[in-house]
Enzyme design. Structure first.
Site, PDB file in Angstrom:
ATOM      1  N   LYS A 202      -7.864  -2.930 -10.173  1.00 30.53           N
ATOM      2  CA  LYS A 202      -8.003  -1.757  -9.304  1.00 30.53           C
ATOM      3  C   LYS A 202      -9.332  -1.034  -9.563  1.00 30.53           C
ATOM      4  O   LYS A 202     -10.108  -1.441 -10.402  1.00 30.53           O
ATOM      5  CB  LYS A 202      -6.806  -0.816  -9.524  1.00 30.53           C
ATOM      6  CG  LYS A 202      -5.450  -1.490  -9.235  1.00 30.53           C
ATOM      7  CD  LYS A 202      -5.348  -1.929  -7.791  1.00 30.53           C
ATOM      8  CE  LYS A 202      -3.953  -2.287  -7.313  1.00 30.53           C
ATOM      9  NZ  LYS A 202      -3.158  -3.200  -8.106  1.00 30.53           N
TER      10      LYS A 202
HETATM   11  C1  LIG Z   1       0.249  -2.225  -2.918  1.00 30.72           C
HETATM   12  C2  LIG Z   1       0.702  -2.210  -4.350  1.00 30.72           C
HETATM   13  N1  LIG Z   1       1.746  -1.443  -4.682  1.00 30.72           N
HETATM   14  C3  LIG Z   1       2.182  -1.389  -5.953  1.00 30.72           C
HETATM   15  C4  LIG Z   1       1.593  -2.112  -6.959  1.00 30.72           C
HETATM   16  C5  LIG Z   1       2.146  -2.044  -8.341  1.00 30.72           C
HETATM   17  O1  LIG Z   1       1.231  -1.521  -9.253  1.00 30.72           O
HETATM   18  P1  LIG Z   1       1.321  -1.901 -10.806  1.00 30.72           P
HETATM   19  O2  LIG Z   1       0.821  -3.304 -10.952  1.00 30.72           O
HETATM   20  O3  LIG Z   1       0.402  -0.898 -11.461  1.00 30.72           O
HETATM   21  O4  LIG Z   1       2.733  -1.740 -11.226  1.00 30.72           O
HETATM   22  C6  LIG Z   1       0.501  -2.924  -6.662  1.00 30.72           C
HETATM   23  C7  LIG Z   1      -0.139  -3.701  -7.719  1.00 30.72           C
HETATM   24  O5  LIG Z   1      -0.843  -4.637  -7.557  1.00 30.72           O
HETATM   25  C8  LIG Z   1       0.047  -2.988  -5.319  1.00 30.72           C
HETATM   26  O6  LIG Z   1      -0.992  -3.753  -4.970  1.00 30.72           O
END
Ligand SMILES: Cc1ncc(COP(=O)(O)O)c(C=O)c1O
Length: 403
Positions: A202
């Protein structure tokens, strides 16, 4: 023709030389000495978790996004879960979301015992289509979860209007969109709650980590309790007040983000503008180059939006090509371009098919796009040479299969 006589211009998958010698990933973090020093300083301090860096990161983040409250979590997924809880999603409720996302967006609805209802996406941005949302509202609907796909915000004004007409909570999944703008407003300051992720691919990273931004003090209080077992005060507050007594007032989790991670987040946030500028430059170079490549459709950008470009997903114009997405994907990987696919529409995952039945065909825009999508490398540490390699590889591979 023997293997040794294959032309170096031939596709690597057919025995030619790859565009580059080493694999270029589709995304990766950038860590500098200031980041490392900030983490080391915390390791030498009294507080490894629930210490001063948590509040410092939250304040800096809230100021950057222009919002009243920011609450850290151990991941974007935990932040989504907490937001679904704060929105009071529960058994029997429905929440409308997009199939064109990572499963975590819809899973947070399931964690609460509620049902995710998918609405198809707009064909240009692949973001949830407000007209499709309107058709999915029922007496059970409690929330809408739009996703800023690839970093391009959804049509939030239209979505907020539907939400206020029906008394719904909007939880924006902006895990792709830190730093994006919609009609001049910063992502994070628009929806009732906005969720971010700090996974290494990210815009900024804390290793794992997440945040919910909100202007609603009551949501913020619930979010803080939910991430700390449902307890109404944290360890540092009790220590500074010289108290031991605490009360668990709701069923929460341990979703806390430690101080090492928050210290990293504070340093990373200082570099967000530079990161966004580089991603926007890369996107502009890609888009200018791919407009000239028949068979490639660059991602759309609406005029009222400034995307954050977490991803750069091209679509293949299969009618112009003699190969499908899988073949082109493999040919690009053979050129050492670390392509990826975002996303398998959520309703097509086996868990969802088993739980809700085969909904294939119900979201034709998302499914049509899925068969054609390829995410190209996009991260702010890419060099000019890396960007040129991607452009050259796409031209080489798609050119080979263009009819
Ligand atoms: C659109 C979206 N929502 C939620 C998440 C979940 O985030 P995390 O990996 O920090 O749990 C991601 C992670 O790639 C994502 O791309």
């Amino acid at each position: 023709m023997s293997a040794t006589s294959v032309s170096p211009q031939a596709l690597a998958i057919l025995g030619g030389s790859p565009v580059r010698e080493t694999l270029l990933p589709y995304g990766r973090q950038s860590i500098d000495d200031a980041d490392i020093q900030a983490v080391v300083d915390v390791l030498r301090s009294d507080w490894l978790t629930t210490g001063p860096k948590v509040g410092e990161f939250e304040e800096a983040f809230a100021a950057r996004v222009g919002v009243g409250h920011a609450v850290t979590f151990s991941s974007g997924t935990a932040a989504l879960h907490a937001a679904a809880f704060a929105a009071r999603l529960t058994t029997g409720d429905e929440a409308i979301t997009t199939p064109m996302t990572f499963a975590a967006t819809a899973n947070c609805v399931l964690y609460q015992g509620a049902t995710p209802v998918f609405a198809d996406v707009c064909s240009d941005t692949l973001n949830i289509d407000p007209e499709q949302i309107a058709g999915k509202i029922s007496s059970k609907t409690r929330a809408i979860l739009p996703v800023a796909y690839a970093g391009h915000p959804a049509d939030l004004d239209a979505i907020q209007k539907i939400a206020s007409d029906h008394g719904l909570v909007v939880i924006e999944d902006a895990c792709h969109a830190l730093g994006a703008k919609y009609r001049g407003r910063a992502t994070g300051s628009i929806a009732d709650m906005t969720v971010f992720s700090f996974h290494p691919v990210k815009h900024i990273t804390t290793g794992e980590g997440g945040m919910v931004a909100t202007n609603n003090a009551q949501f913020a209080e619930t979010l803080r309790r939910f991430r700390n077992h449902g307890i109404s005060s944290d360890a540092r507050q009790r220590q500074s007040a010289g108290q031991w007594h605490y009360e668990m007032v709701l069923l929460g989790f341990n979703y806390r983000l430690p101080d090492m991670a928050c210290a990293l987040g504070i340093e990373q946030l200082k570099k967000l503008d530079a990161s966004l500028a580089l991603r926007r430059e890369i996107a502009a170079r890609y888009t200018a180059a791919f407009r000239e490549v028949p068979g490639v459709i660059p991602p759309a950008m609406r005029p009222d939006v400034n995307p954050a470009w977490h991803l750069y997903p091209i679509r293949l114009d299969l009618a112009k090509l003699t190969a499908d997405r899988a073949q082109i994907f493999c040919a690009l990987r053979a050129e050492n371009i670390g392509v990826n696919v975002h996303y398998i529409p959520v309703h097509r995952h086996p868990y969802y098919v088993e739980k809700f039945g085969d909904r294939g065909g119900e979201y034709p825009v998302a499914e049509h796009a899925y068969e054609r999508l390829i995410s190209l490398p996009m991260f702010h540490a890419m060099t000019e040479q890396d960007v040129s390699d991607v452009i050259r590889a796409v031209g080489k591979v798609v050119g080979h299969y263009c009819q």
